[in-house]
Design a protein around this motif. Structure first.
Motif, PDB file in Angstrom:
ATOM      1  N   ILE B  12       0.864  -0.715   0.233  1.00 27.82           N
ATOM      2  CA  ILE B  12      -0.654   0.285   0.331  1.00 27.82           C
ATOM      3  C   ILE B  12       0.954   1.103  -0.176  1.00 27.82           C
ATOM      4  O   ILE B  12       1.751   1.619   0.820  1.00 27.82           O
ATOM      5  CB  ILE B  12      -0.773   0.099   1.286  1.00 27.82           C
ATOM      6  CG1 ILE B  12      -2.024  -0.979   1.253  1.00 27.82           C
ATOM      7  CG2 ILE B  12      -1.761   1.370   1.898  1.00 27.82           C
ATOM      8  CD1 ILE B  12      -2.646  -1.526   2.404  1.00 27.82           C
ATOM      9  N   ASP B  38      -5.746  -4.478 -14.702  1.00 29.03           N
ATOM     10  CA  ASP B  38      -6.804  -3.776 -13.540  1.00 29.03           C
ATOM     11  C   ASP B  38      -8.234  -4.806 -13.108  1.00 29.03           C
ATOM     12  O   ASP B  38      -8.248  -5.860 -13.770  1.00 29.03           O
ATOM     13  CB  ASP B  38      -7.088  -2.628 -14.305  1.00 29.03           C
ATOM     14  CG  ASP B  38      -6.539  -1.692 -14.362  1.00 29.03           C
ATOM     15  OD1 ASP B  38      -6.036  -0.528 -15.380  1.00 29.03           O
ATOM     16  OD2 ASP B  38      -5.375  -1.497 -12.851  1.00 29.03           O
ATOM     17  N   PRO B  83      -3.441   7.181  -8.008  1.00 27.54           N
ATOM     18  CA  PRO B  83      -4.050   6.588  -7.162  1.00 27.54           C
ATOM     19  C   PRO B  83      -4.347   5.225  -8.683  1.00 27.54           C
ATOM     20  O   PRO B  83      -5.004   4.295  -8.261  1.00 27.54           O
ATOM     21  CB  PRO B  83      -5.508   7.092  -6.634  1.00 27.54           C
ATOM     22  CG  PRO B  83      -5.278   8.254  -6.607  1.00 27.54           C
ATOM     23  CD  PRO B  83      -4.048   7.853  -7.366  1.00 27.54           C
ATOM     24  N   THR B  86      -2.966   2.233  -8.713  1.00 29.86           N
ATOM     25  CA  THR B  86      -3.600   0.959  -8.043  1.00 29.86           C
ATOM     26  C   THR B  86      -4.077  -0.321  -9.436  1.00 29.86           C
ATOM     27  O   THR B  86      -4.961  -0.614 -10.046  1.00 29.86           O
ATOM     28  CB  THR B  86      -4.635   1.418  -7.491  1.00 29.86           C
ATOM     29  OG1 THR B  86      -4.203   2.309  -6.156  1.00 29.86           O
ATOM     30  CG2 THR B  86      -6.012  -0.130  -6.843  1.00 29.86           C
ATOM     31  N   SER B  87      -3.103  -1.157  -8.565  1.00 31.26           N
ATOM     32  CA  SER B  87      -3.391  -2.728 -10.603  1.00 31.26           C
ATOM     33  C   SER B  87      -2.309  -3.834  -8.995  1.00 31.26           C
ATOM     34  O   SER B  87      -2.369  -3.719  -8.340  1.00 31.26           O
ATOM     35  CB  SER B  87      -2.734  -2.155 -11.286  1.00 31.26           C
ATOM     36  OG  SER B  87      -3.119  -2.746 -12.415  1.00 31.26           O
ATOM     37  N   ARG B 108       0.577  -6.561  -5.778  1.00 32.93           N
ATOM     38  CA  ARG B 108      -1.090  -6.450  -5.639  1.00 32.93           C
ATOM     39  C   ARG B 108      -1.331  -4.735  -4.526  1.00 32.93           C
ATOM     40  O   ARG B 108       0.012  -4.657  -4.002  1.00 32.93           O
ATOM     41  CB  ARG B 108      -2.076  -7.180  -4.855  1.00 32.93           C
ATOM     42  CG  ARG B 108      -2.289  -8.583  -5.371  1.00 32.93           C
ATOM     43  CD  ARG B 108      -3.592  -9.036  -4.574  1.00 32.93           C
ATOM     44  NE  ARG B 108      -3.721 -10.073  -5.341  1.00 32.93           N
ATOM     45  CZ  ARG B 108      -4.501  -9.896  -6.200  1.00 32.93           C
ATOM     46  NH1 ARG B 108      -5.270  -8.976  -6.892  1.00 32.93           N
ATOM     47  NH2 ARG B 108      -5.089 -11.434  -6.972  1.00 32.93           N
ATOM     48  N   THR B 110      -2.029  -0.994  -4.100  1.00 34.99           N
ATOM     49  CA  THR B 110      -2.645  -0.037  -3.927  1.00 34.99           C
ATOM     50  C   THR B 110      -2.384   1.237  -3.563  1.00 34.99           C
ATOM     51  O   THR B 110      -1.599   1.504  -2.988  1.00 34.99           O
ATOM     52  CB  THR B 110      -3.814  -0.399  -2.531  1.00 34.99           C
ATOM     53  OG1 THR B 110      -4.469  -1.565  -3.250  1.00 34.99           O
ATOM     54  CG2 THR B 110      -5.176   0.698  -2.312  1.00 34.99           C
ATOM     55  N   VAL B 111      -2.823   2.432  -4.166  1.00 39.27           N
ATOM     56  CA  VAL B 111      -1.964   3.607  -3.351  1.00 39.27           C
ATOM     57  C   VAL B 111      -3.463   4.820  -3.013  1.00 39.27           C
ATOM     58  O   VAL B 111      -4.392   4.673  -4.182  1.00 39.27           O
ATOM     59  CB  VAL B 111      -1.812   4.939  -5.499  1.00 39.27           C
ATOM     60  CG1 VAL B 111      -1.313   5.857  -4.788  1.00 39.27           C
ATOM     61  CG2 VAL B 111      -0.185   3.584  -6.194  1.00 39.27           C
TER      62      VAL B 111
END
Lengths: 111, 112
Positions: B12, B38, B83, B86-87, B108, B110-111
């Motif tokens: 993250i 995605d 964001p 995120t992918s 994985r 996440t931003v």
């Protein structure tokens, strides 16, 4: 025309059924063709290569039609464990070409 | 037989942070690739390399950088996380351009 096009599905079939997926590609210079399998939230894994003469691996048969620019995957006697997304993959051909992935066809096999 | 190994598996990031996704392969493959996927979408090629010292842009290179100093390693750098990055990121390798590719287990990201 998209480079590699697949019906997204989902294909819902009962165990034991035969199911077929098609995939079309736009570049007639494409040289290599593959089917990959991707389980939910996992990496794609090679299912089989597709040869001009067609090839079979157990319950799976892949065929290539260069004239019509499509490849197919036939799954016989479907198992619950066959539930996954099947990705059609084509090499564009020429120079430093790379593999192009279709968006995949989802297969759901039910008891 | 390790194949293609990616680290980390999960991360993250806060907006504006940077990070490097690591990828290494032990198959002596010439070609290496970075893809992003995605949710519900297909794989999109970010960058690829045809050998040590040679890299090239794929379909979606903006916001990323790569290097290939050795045959084995192909790190992907995110400089200013957004964001939209995120992918799930997959690294892959192949012996040649027209041979099958082998994938790592994915990262994985996440931003927030």
């Amino acid at each position: 025309r998209k480079e590699v096009e697949q019906d997204p599905g989902p294909f819902n079939v009962p165990e034991g059924a035969t199911v077929a997926f098609n995939c079309t590609y736009s570049n007639s210079a494409s040289q290599s063709f593959f089917w990959y399998r991707q389980d939910c939230r996992k990496e794609p894994k090679l299912l089989m290569s597709v040869y001009s003469s067609g090839n079979e691996d157990g319950r799976f048969t892949a065929q290539l039609n260069r004239a019509s620019q499509y490849i197919s995957l036939l799954i016989r006697d479907s198992k619950l464990s066959d539930s996954a997304t099947y990705l059609c993959v084509v090499n564009k051909g020429g120079g430093y070409s790379t593999l192009t992935f279709g968006k995949g066809t989802m297969l759901l096999v039910s008891p | 037989n390790a194949g293609v190994t990616q680290t980390p598996k999960f991360r993250i990031l806060k907006i504006g942070q940077s990070m490097t996704l690591q990828c290494t392969q032990d198959m002596n493959h010439n070609y290496m690739y970075w893809y992003r996927q995605d949710p519900g979408m297909g794989l999109k090629l970010i960058y690829y390399s045809v050998g040590a010292g040679i890299t090239d842009k794929g379909e979606v290179p903006n916001g990323y950088n790569v290097s290939r100093s050795t045959t084995e390693d192909f790190p992907l750098r995110l400089e200013l996380a957004a964001p939209s990055q995120t992918s799930v990121y997959f690294c892959a390798s192949s012996r040649q351009a027209n041979t099958e590719a082998f994938f790592g287990q994915g990262t994985r990201l996440t931003v927030v």
